[in-house]
Design a protein around this motif. Structure first.
Motif, PDB file in Angstrom:
ATOM      1  N   GLU A  25      31.071   2.451  29.084  1.00 32.83           N
ATOM      2  CA  GLU A  25      31.534   2.038  28.208  1.00 32.83           C
ATOM      3  C   GLU A  25      32.993   2.257  28.169  1.00 32.83           C
ATOM      4  O   GLU A  25      34.013   2.714  29.103  1.00 32.83           O
ATOM      5  N   TRP A  26      34.198   1.108  27.266  1.00 34.48           N
ATOM      6  CA  TRP A  26      35.101   1.309  27.298  1.00 34.48           C
ATOM      7  C   TRP A  26      35.631   2.754  26.751  1.00 34.48           C
ATOM      8  O   TRP A  26      35.503   2.746  25.867  1.00 34.48           O
ATOM      9  N   ASN A  27      36.534   2.687  27.693  1.00 31.65           N
ATOM     10  CA  ASN A  27      37.194   4.787  27.252  1.00 31.65           C
ATOM     11  C   ASN A  27      39.052   4.043  27.510  1.00 31.65           C
ATOM     12  O   ASN A  27      39.716   4.048  28.850  1.00 31.65           O
ATOM     13  N   ASP A  28      39.689   4.431  26.130  1.00 32.34           N
ATOM     14  CA  ASP A  28      40.322   3.806  25.989  1.00 32.34           C
ATOM     15  C   ASP A  28      41.744   5.458  27.115  1.00 32.34           C
ATOM     16  O   ASP A  28      42.478   4.545  27.363  1.00 32.34           O
ATOM     17  N   GLU A  29      41.322   6.413  26.756  1.00 34.54           N
ATOM     18  CA  GLU A  29      41.851   7.204  27.715  1.00 34.54           C
ATOM     19  C   GLU A  29      42.693   6.759  29.045  1.00 34.54           C
ATOM     20  O   GLU A  29      43.195   7.107  29.637  1.00 34.54           O
ATOM     21  N   LYS A  30      40.822   6.482  29.429  1.00 38.38           N
ATOM     22  CA  LYS A  30      40.812   5.862  30.792  1.00 38.38           C
ATOM     23  C   LYS A  30      41.583   4.769  30.864  1.00 38.38           C
ATOM     24  O   LYS A  30      42.393   4.706  32.795  1.00 38.38           O
ATOM     25  N   VAL A  31      41.620   3.762  29.992  1.00 37.01           N
ATOM     26  CA  VAL A  31      42.351   2.630  30.582  1.00 37.01           C
ATOM     27  C   VAL A  31      43.544   2.531  30.606  1.00 37.01           C
ATOM     28  O   VAL A  31      43.629   2.403  31.314  1.00 37.01           O
ATOM     29  N   TRP A  32      44.480   3.170  29.659  1.00 36.86           N
ATOM     30  CA  TRP A  32      45.371   3.729  29.316  1.00 36.86           C
ATOM     31  C   TRP A  32      46.034   4.268  30.811  1.00 36.86           C
ATOM     32  O   TRP A  32      47.153   3.999  31.620  1.00 36.86           O
ATOM     33  N   ARG A  33      45.046   5.011  31.308  1.00 34.88           N
ATOM     34  CA  ARG A  33      46.142   5.704  32.310  1.00 34.88           C
ATOM     35  C   ARG A  33      46.143   5.158  33.571  1.00 34.88           C
ATOM     36  O   ARG A  33      47.015   5.221  34.852  1.00 34.88           O
ATOM     37  N   MET A  34      45.230   4.130  33.540  1.00 41.84           N
ATOM     38  CA  MET A  34      44.777   3.745  35.041  1.00 41.84           C
ATOM     39  C   MET A  34      46.192   2.116  34.702  1.00 41.84           C
ATOM     40  O   MET A  34      46.383   2.046  35.975  1.00 41.84           O
ATOM     41  N   GLU A  35      46.147   1.909  33.877  1.00 40.13           N
ATOM     42  CA  GLU A  35      47.367   1.435  33.682  1.00 40.13           C
ATOM     43  C   GLU A  35      48.827   1.667  33.742  1.00 40.13           C
ATOM     44  O   GLU A  35      49.235   1.187  35.010  1.00 40.13           O
ATOM     45  N   LEU A  36      48.778   2.687  33.350  1.00 38.27           N
ATOM     46  CA  LEU A  36      50.244   3.623  34.204  1.00 38.27           C
ATOM     47  C   LEU A  36      50.328   4.223  35.170  1.00 38.27           C
ATOM     48  O   LEU A  36      51.559   4.040  35.924  1.00 38.27           O
ATOM     49  N   TYR A  37      49.152   4.627  35.561  1.00 38.96           N
ATOM     50  CA  TYR A  37      49.420   4.955  37.036  1.00 38.96           C
ATOM     51  C   TYR A  37      49.168   3.786  38.259  1.00 38.96           C
ATOM     52  O   TYR A  37      50.705   3.786  38.713  1.00 38.96           O
ATOM     53  N   VAL A  38      49.443   2.807  38.070  1.00 40.72           N
ATOM     54  CA  VAL A  38      49.006   1.533  38.595  1.00 40.72           C
ATOM     55  C   VAL A  38      50.568   1.073  38.401  1.00 40.72           C
ATOM     56  O   VAL A  38      51.522   0.852  39.117  1.00 40.72           O
ATOM     57  N   SER A  39      51.105   0.823  36.785  1.00 33.04           N
ATOM     58  CA  SER A  39      52.485   0.229  36.248  1.00 33.04           C
ATOM     59  C   SER A  39      53.471   1.348  37.168  1.00 33.04           C
ATOM     60  O   SER A  39      54.527   0.844  37.765  1.00 33.04           O
TER      61      SER A  39
END
Ligand code: NAP
Length: 509
Positions: A370-384
């Motif tokens: 399921e979509w998890n906002d926290e995990k999504v943001w975390r990954m985006e920031l982590y990669v960036s």
């Protein structure tokens, strides 16, 4: 010791040379330059060689790889070349036709400058040439088999055997291949040393006309080091490479214990397939970040020492000195690990195991799919942030190339290496912090009671960044700045720095 300039009579061909040096007709250049065998016979002295400096007759003893390449290069640069061999007939076909291949004695008689292109163990076989070589320049091109801590070097031994000749050490750092390709490729530097400055400057001139850059290394005693130079195996890289390998081994075993061994021991789950990619991929960024912290740590430590001492004139200990001079290599090792981490990470989805994990999660359903906002943001920031860190590290690596750094002034260089370097360290630290997120507070992350890897990794970068932050506190920065400009605690000389408010001087820590 060199022979007296007026020890011997001038060579018969000298007058022709003297006339020929100013304007040498083209036809003359093409004509076989050495006529007959050993025309004048008598050896010429160094003064004569100097006056013929524009076009001395160059002799080469030996007909091996080095000799052949050197002869080609000298001929191409317009020199008369005479090669001395024990068996001239056998070797003549290997040389350009403009070069004369003759006996060793004839070559010694004819030449002004003689390159000794034979192995040092055979120098003793050349003693009969002593008379013929008296007063001439001998260039010792030999390399040793082992690094020597003290003399005598081969060049010094040659000088002992030929006390009436002027020995110049050089060309040993240039390979036969570089000589053949000319100075277009390979190293262009030729390191020279000799006790006779005249002989050295003549050989320097020879170097220049062959397209090389001569570097004066001083007296013949420097030949011990000049002979050692081609034998060193990455001397400035040894410690950084050992540090990189040691850190890699440590973190690999640590990650293996936590991520592979723990599930096997605790629940019999075999995840040994993680060893080649997963475990390596979590190890590489750990090594990279610790190495990057090690690049900036000695600068911060040195700054604190200077603040404590209240002077910059105390000597740092040898280990700190060595550490400070190895920062570039540590930085490049850090860059390599970061680059490999990026490549491994990009390849992660390609693995069969990753696809099975996705199918299994999809089949099972549940929160993981399921979509998890926290995990999504975390990954985006982590990669960036990770990409930013790698970009900055690439810039630092490029700026450390001599061809690039030579085109930067001191301020530009220190801006890149210090400001951008610290930015890279901050980005890489953030990358790791985002990766860790709240894992430090999750009990099952402490497998075998070992804290998560990122916690260990963050210790040094945080220490360095906090230390650097402390150095930017205005009163500390100002004191350090004064110290770096020569102020000393014990000496009560008051002075004000121009533009005291600027904190720029401490950027280079
Ligand atoms: P090589 O191919 O083995 O040639 C050595 C030559 O020495 C032989 O061709 C031989 O020529 C001559 N020589 C004279 N007296 C000798 C004797 N008693 N026994 C055996 N040979 C004798 O070696 P090289 O590679 O040209 O190297 C020569 C020197 O250059 C060495 O000191 C080496 O360290 C130095 N060097 C070489 C390179 C390189 O890239 N090759 C680079 C830097 C420095 P004749 O049979 O015609 O007399």
């Amino acid at each position: 010791m060199c022979a007296s300039p007026h020890q011997e009579g001038a060579h018969g061909r000298k007058s022709r040379w003297m006339a020929g040096t100013s304007v040498m007709p083209h036809g003359e250049m093409k004509r076989p330059l050495i006529e007959g065998g050993g025309g004048g016979g008598a050896s010429r002295h160094l003064e004569a060689s100097m006056s013929d400096a524009d076009c001395p007759v160059v002799g080469i003893l030996g007909t091996g790889d080095f000799s052949r390449s050197l002869a080609r290069r000298l001929v191409a640069s317009g020199y008369q070349v005479v090669v001395g061999s024990r068996t001239p007939k056998r070797s003549v076909a290997l040389f350009p036709e403009e070069a004369e291949v003759t006996s060793q004695m004839e070559a010694a008689n004819q030449a002004d400058v003689v390159f000794v292109a034979v192995y040092p163990e055979h120098y003793s076989t050349l003693v009969e040439l002593r008379q013929a070589l008296a007063g001439k320049i001998l260039v010792d091109v030999s390399n040793g088999m082992h690094v020597k801590q003290e003399g005598p070097s081969h060049a010094q031994q040659l000088a002992e055997q030929f006390p009436e000749s002027c020995v110049v050490k050089g060309f040993n750092t240039v390979s036969a291949w570089t000589l053949q390709t000319g100075a277009r490729d390979g190293s262009r530097q030729v390191l020279l040393c000799s006790d006779s400055s005249k002989a050295k400057s003549l050989v320097m001139q020879l170097c220049r006309s062959m397209g090389f850059i001569s570097v004066d290394m001083g007296p013949l005693s420097a030949s011990v080091e000049v002979e050692n130079l081609p034998l060193y195996l990455f001397p400035s890289w040894r410690v950084p490479i050992i540090a990189t390998l040691a850190l890699f081994l440590f973190f690999y075993l640590y990650n293996f214990t936590r991520d592979v061994l723990h599930p096997f021991v605790k629940s019999g789950k075999s995840v040994f397939y993680k060893m080649p990619i997963d475990t390596v991929n979590v190890t590489l960024p750990s090594v990279s970040l610790v190495l990057l912290a090690l690049v900036y740590m000695p600068g911060v430590y040195a700054a604190f020492l200077q603040l404590m001492w209240g002077t910059k004139y105390n000597r740092f200990s040898d280990w700190l000195d060595r550490w400070l001079t190895r920062r570039k290599q540590l930085g490049l090792c850090s860059f390599l690990c970061a680059l490999l981490h990026a490549i491994y990470s990009l390849c992660l989805p390609m693995r069969k195991s990753a696809r099975y994990d996705i199918y299994a999660a999809a089949k099972k359903g549940g929160p993981e799919t399921e979509w998890n906002d926290e995990k999504v943001w975390r990954m985006e920031l982590y990669v960036s942030v990770g990409i930013m860190a790698l970009g900055l590290l690439s810039l630092l690596a490029v700026a450390s190339l001599p061809s690039v750094s030579n085109n930067l002034n001191w301020r530009e260089f220190s801006f890149i290496q210090s400001r951008l370097g610290y930015s890279a360290l901050i980005m890489a630290t953030l990358h790791t912090l985002i990766f860790g997120w709240n894992r430090a507070f999750v009990a099952d992350q402490y497998r075998f009671l070992l804290p998560p890897t990122f916690m260990l990794v963050l210790v040094l970068p945080c220490v360095v960044l906090l230390g650097r932050l402390a150095l930017t506190v205005p009163c500390v920065a100002q004191r350090l700045r004064r110290i770096r400009r020569g102020w000393e605690k014990g000496r009560h000389i008051r002075f004000t720095l121009p533009g005291d408010q600027s904190l720029e001087d401490i950027t280079n820590v």
